[in-house]
Write an enzyme that holds these catalytic residues in place. Structure first.
Site, PDB file in Angstrom:
ATOM      1  N   ASP A  13      -0.003   4.656   2.160  1.00  0.00           N
ATOM      2  CA  ASP A  13       0.879   3.685   1.329  1.00  0.00           C
ATOM      3  C   ASP A  13       1.891   4.129   0.405  1.00  0.00           C
ATOM      4  O   ASP A  13       2.276   3.604  -0.575  1.00  0.00           O
ATOM      5  CB  ASP A  13      -0.043   2.662   0.734  1.00  0.00           C
ATOM      6  N   LYS A  16       5.864   6.483   3.393  1.00  0.00           N
ATOM      7  CA  LYS A  16       6.352   7.454   4.353  1.00  0.00           C
ATOM      8  C   LYS A  16       7.292   6.779   5.338  1.00  0.00           C
ATOM      9  O   LYS A  16       8.337   7.623   5.792  1.00  0.00           O
ATOM     10  CB  LYS A  16       4.954   7.875   5.278  1.00  0.00           C
ATOM     11  N   ASN A  38      -4.082   0.262  11.615  1.00  0.00           N
ATOM     12  CA  ASN A  38      -4.565   0.214  10.381  1.00  0.00           C
ATOM     13  C   ASN A  38      -3.374   0.489   9.379  1.00  0.00           C
ATOM     14  O   ASN A  38      -3.661   0.316   8.194  1.00  0.00           O
ATOM     15  CB  ASN A  38      -5.753   1.120  10.138  1.00  0.00           C
ATOM     16  N   GLY A  40       0.441   0.477   7.795  1.00  0.00           N
ATOM     17  CA  GLY A  40       1.510  -0.317   7.830  1.00  0.00           C
ATOM     18  C   GLY A  40       2.656   0.238   7.213  1.00  0.00           C
ATOM     19  O   GLY A  40       2.643   0.735   6.088  1.00  0.00           O
ATOM     20  N   HIS A  41       4.011   0.412   7.938  1.00  0.00           N
ATOM     21  CA  HIS A  41       5.011   1.101   7.205  1.00  0.00           C
ATOM     22  C   HIS A  41       6.011   0.097   7.038  1.00  0.00           C
ATOM     23  O   HIS A  41       6.593  -0.560   8.019  1.00  0.00           O
ATOM     24  CB  HIS A  41       5.431   2.414   8.167  1.00  0.00           C
ATOM     25  N   THR A  42       6.497   0.138   5.849  1.00  0.00           N
ATOM     26  CA  THR A  42       7.673  -0.872   5.750  1.00  0.00           C
ATOM     27  C   THR A  42       8.899  -0.142   5.645  1.00  0.00           C
ATOM     28  O   THR A  42       8.976   0.902   5.014  1.00  0.00           O
ATOM     29  CB  THR A  42       7.570  -1.452   4.256  1.00  0.00           C
ATOM     30  N   ARG A 142     -17.253  10.767  23.990  1.00  0.00           N
ATOM     31  CA  ARG A 142     -16.572  10.733  25.233  1.00  0.00           C
ATOM     32  C   ARG A 142     -16.858   9.465  26.098  1.00  0.00           C
ATOM     33  O   ARG A 142     -17.097   9.472  27.175  1.00  0.00           O
ATOM     34  CB  ARG A 142     -16.979  11.808  26.220  1.00  0.00           C
ATOM     35  N   GLN A 223      -1.725   6.618   7.194  1.00  0.00           N
ATOM     36  CA  GLN A 223      -2.792   6.942   5.981  1.00  0.00           C
ATOM     37  C   GLN A 223      -2.405   8.239   5.239  1.00  0.00           C
ATOM     38  O   GLN A 223      -1.183   8.505   4.868  1.00  0.00           O
ATOM     39  CB  GLN A 223      -4.198   6.976   6.872  1.00  0.00           C
ATOM     40  N   GLY A 305      -2.584  -7.405   3.715  1.00  0.00           N
ATOM     41  CA  GLY A 305      -2.285  -8.201   2.407  1.00  0.00           C
ATOM     42  C   GLY A 305      -3.086  -8.014   1.578  1.00  0.00           C
ATOM     43  O   GLY A 305      -3.152  -8.924   0.294  1.00  0.00           O
ATOM     44  N   LEU A 335       9.810   6.145  -7.943  1.00  0.00           N
ATOM     45  CA  LEU A 335       9.964   6.547  -9.186  1.00  0.00           C
ATOM     46  C   LEU A 335      10.480   5.520 -10.323  1.00  0.00           C
ATOM     47  O   LEU A 335       9.813   5.208 -11.421  1.00  0.00           O
ATOM     48  CB  LEU A 335      10.917   7.686  -9.343  1.00  0.00           C
ATOM     49  N   ASP A 336      11.149   4.536  -9.475  1.00  0.00           N
ATOM     50  CA  ASP A 336      11.950   3.492 -10.448  1.00  0.00           C
ATOM     51  C   ASP A 336      10.705   2.304 -10.952  1.00  0.00           C
ATOM     52  O   ASP A 336      11.053   1.603 -11.844  1.00  0.00           O
ATOM     53  CB  ASP A 336      12.844   2.819  -9.491  1.00  0.00           C
TER      54      ASP A 336
END
Ligand code: IMP
Length: 431
Positions: A13, A16, A38, A40-42, A142, A223, A305, A335-336
């Site tokens: 999180d 990326k 698994n 989640g990229h916003t 396998r 991840q 969530g 940073l903000d």
């Protein structure tokens, strides 16, 4: 020959998706190399706000070829759903390819993941419940089903027949669960294969042609390296290697071809799920500021969530991530989020009993006992979200970023100061 791996350098999180989206229009290929839904990229860009779980973040650029690599585990129903949603928002998904070698998450993996978590009781890992542990376990054992199997009726039936018998025995005898029907699973996964037939292919020739032609390639991590199955806070980890070595293995590119290993860090730390977090802030105004509840960048897991746990920047863990992955360039996101804080702490070392240590101990029980040693830095208490040049940042913010780079020993690449594509300060180019 630019091949950049963009890896999460904390517990996932880190933002990326934002960085890969930014870099994707300079790359000809974007390859997701590990993990599954698994992740989640916003991504926030001129096309809208998107939450991607499997699709590489390069999908928004019409000229970029996107690959779901062999190291990824794919839940076909999740992928089909995501592609349909993207298409309904006008995004072209025709240049998305899924490696034939990628393993498939089956419903028994998801069930097993959830039953195992229940059985673990107080020792639960806090998984995302997406079947990740069981599918990677089956791959190593396998007994997995791969994407290519979905395209061949006889192969799929043969594989399922062998695998399902054992799985059903485990689920019914150990967990008292209902068995899966071979016929139903076979029909359903054959249908998924038909729906994904234009996407599932041998991606090796595509990747190696791009390497031969010296096209810029971006390897997109999921991840973070502190969740690495070998080097993370085991057993509170995911079941794949999210770092630079995993990037090579999962994409099918040798390590000497990487031109840059970019570690993405938040300007503080977060974690979802259980496990050690030495610099965690459980409550108080500083924790509330880091959580950003109610804001577009609130610390809420994209996939589940769940509220993310928050804490100060941990330079011990950050340096460990640099050393393990040979990270040469760092990206500092959000940073903000620190803009309003009067003082900011950075953990530089840990104290264990009376000894100062510079590396995280390998056992969770001991890691839970370390006390962070903090350096306190003045905050800047002014907005940074409009700033696009490093030297326009308030001096305190410049010092904070410089101190992080100095503590962890890597050069600064990019700082992000907001969720929009252009809310970045580019200090050193990645491509
Ligand atoms: P799993 O990967 O679902 O097995 O979950 C194992 C651990 O990794 C849990 O603590 C999850 O919360 C964490 N995890 C897995 N994927 C992500 C991610 O994309 N971001 C943050 N944490 C993750």
């Amino acid at each position: 020959m630019p091949v950049a791996a963009v890896i999460g350098a904390q517990w996932g999180d880190e933002g990326k998706g934002h960085i890969v989206d930014l870099l994707a229009n300079q790359a000809r290929l974007v390859i997701r190399y590990g993990g599954g839904n698994n992740a989640g990229h916003t991504v926030v860009n001129d096309r809208g706000v998107f939450k991607l779980h499997l699709t590489p973040s390069g999908i928004f650029d019409p000229n970029t070829v996107n690959i779901i690599g062999s190291g990824v585990v794919v839940d076909p129903s999740a992928l089909i759903g995501e592609l349909n949603e993207l298409k309904s928002q006008g995004i072209d998904t025709s240049k998305l390819f899924v490696s034939e070698r990628a393993h498939i998450i089956m419903p028994y993996h998801t069930l097993q993941d959830n039953l195992q978590e229940q059985a673990r009781g107080a020792s639960k890992i806090g998984t995302t419940g997406r079947g990740i542990g069981p599918v990677y376990a089956d791959k190593m054992d396998r007994s997995g089903i791969r994407a290519v199997d979905l395209l061949h009726e006889e192969i799929l039936l043969g594989r399922l027949r062998v695998v399902l018998e054992e799985k059903n025995r485990l689920l019914t005898k150990l967990y008292n669960a209902k068995p899966f029907s071979l016929h139903d699973l076979y029909m359903q996964y054959l249908d998924y294969g038909r729906q994904l037939a234009d996407h599932i292919t041998d991606v090796h020739p595509i990747i190696h042609r791009a390497l031969e032609k010296d096209f810029p390639i971006l390897l997109e991590g999921a991840q973070g390296v502190l969740l690495d199955v070998d080097y993370g806070t085991y057993p509170y980890v995911t079941s794949s290697p999210p770092g630079a070595a995993g990037a090579c293995q999962g994409a099918g590119i040798g390590p000497t071809r990487l031109s840059s290993i970019v570690g993405v860090y938040k300007a503080y730390n977060t974690r979802v799920g259980e496990g050690p977090f030495p610099t965690e802030l459980e409550e108080g105004p500083e924790a509330d500021t880091l959580r950003q509840i109610g804001k577009p960048w609130a610390e809420v897991g994209t996939t589940t969530g769940r509220l993310r746990r928050v804490g100060w920047f941990d330079a011990v863990m950050a340096r460990y991530a640099v050393e393990l992955n040979s990270i040469d360039t760092i990206v500092i996101t959000k940073l903000d989020v620190l803009d309003s804080l009067p003082t900011i702490k950075v953990c530089t070392r840990y104290k264990l009993h009376d000894t100062e240590i510079e590396y995280p101990p390998s056992t969770t029980t001991i890691l839970n006992r370390v006390e962070p040693i903090y350096e306190e830095m003045p905050g800047w208490q002014t907005s940074t979200s409009h700033i696009r040049e490093f030297y326009d940042l308030p001096e305190e913010a410049q010092e904070y970023v410089a101190r992080i780079c100095q503590l962890i020993g890597a050069r600064l690449g990019i700082i992000s100061v907001g969720p929009e594509r252009d809310q970045v300060i580019i200090v050193n180019k990645i491509f």
